[in-house]
Design an enzyme around this catalytic site. Sequence first.
Site: not given
Length: 333
Positions: A87, A90
Amino acid sequence: MQPRNMSMSGVVDLAAVKAAGEAKAKAEQARAEAARQAGQGGGSGPAAGAVPPSALVIDVDEAGFERDVLQLSAEVPVVLDFWAEWCEPCKQLSPLLERLTVQANGRLVLAKVDVDANQMLMQQFGIQGIPAVFAVVAGQVLPLFQGVAPEQQIRETLAQLIQVAEERFGIIGIEVDPNAEAVATDAAEAEVPAGPYDALLEAAVVALDAGDLGGAVQAYKNVLADDPTNSEAKLGLAQAELLARVQHMNPQAVRAAAAENPRDPAAQIAAADLDLVGGHVEDAFGRLVDTVRVTFGEERDSVRLRLLEMFEVIGADDPRVTAARTALARVLF
């Protein structure tokens, strides 16, 4: 494990109240013991209860969620960062959350959850996309935001979280010692010797989970028969008895009776029980304080005693209890 109430104005989670009290005491014992061990040999170890800054950011999984998040949330708000290695957003958000957590200096702990390794937690929280950020305070889950937000917005959100924890739950965080040795980072996992009543207390919890309120009440009473000052048993008994009282109530009928009979102690006590279970703590306390004000003799005493039982459920250190005690004293004296 089910996520707790998903609202900043959520209700009191009675199971969490009990777990929080137990967890806070055990965590304090564990950290004090770790600090003592770190200071043996003439060193200048950390102050009792203090943790190093590195302990403010932790990785959690499904197996340790109860201990590392729910129990810890009894003494410090825990921010949950759901992330994954693949991700990209993230990778922008997680370092920012880590930095802001350390800057909060013990008023927050950041718990990072790898969704690839913890699919069940992701499902239980109903997460559709990451990054997703939640908080847990006193066993209750609060959704914060999803995706990458501006730093100032995140700062404001975390400040609000700290304020909610302090004002509604009396949780002010944990002490941080920047000079603490790494040994203190595992203090929350330190073994705590089993107490003489652990088996009976565990039996009471099992009974509560199974919906056997009568069995839970009896188990707590068995502990108190031998140890009348056992705080965990007193808290558990007050909780179990409250749940037993409201189990078969008709909320509409109870509230209608209370509205029609504002001076009837029984009607007001029943409505206050519903208030408390529904999370309206101040309403429950205020209702009974007002009833004490307009009653006398045995009726007044019955209301006062129920109010004291409610204080046991919420906890003596809660600021709402402190305020209600002051209000009660004013109407009594």
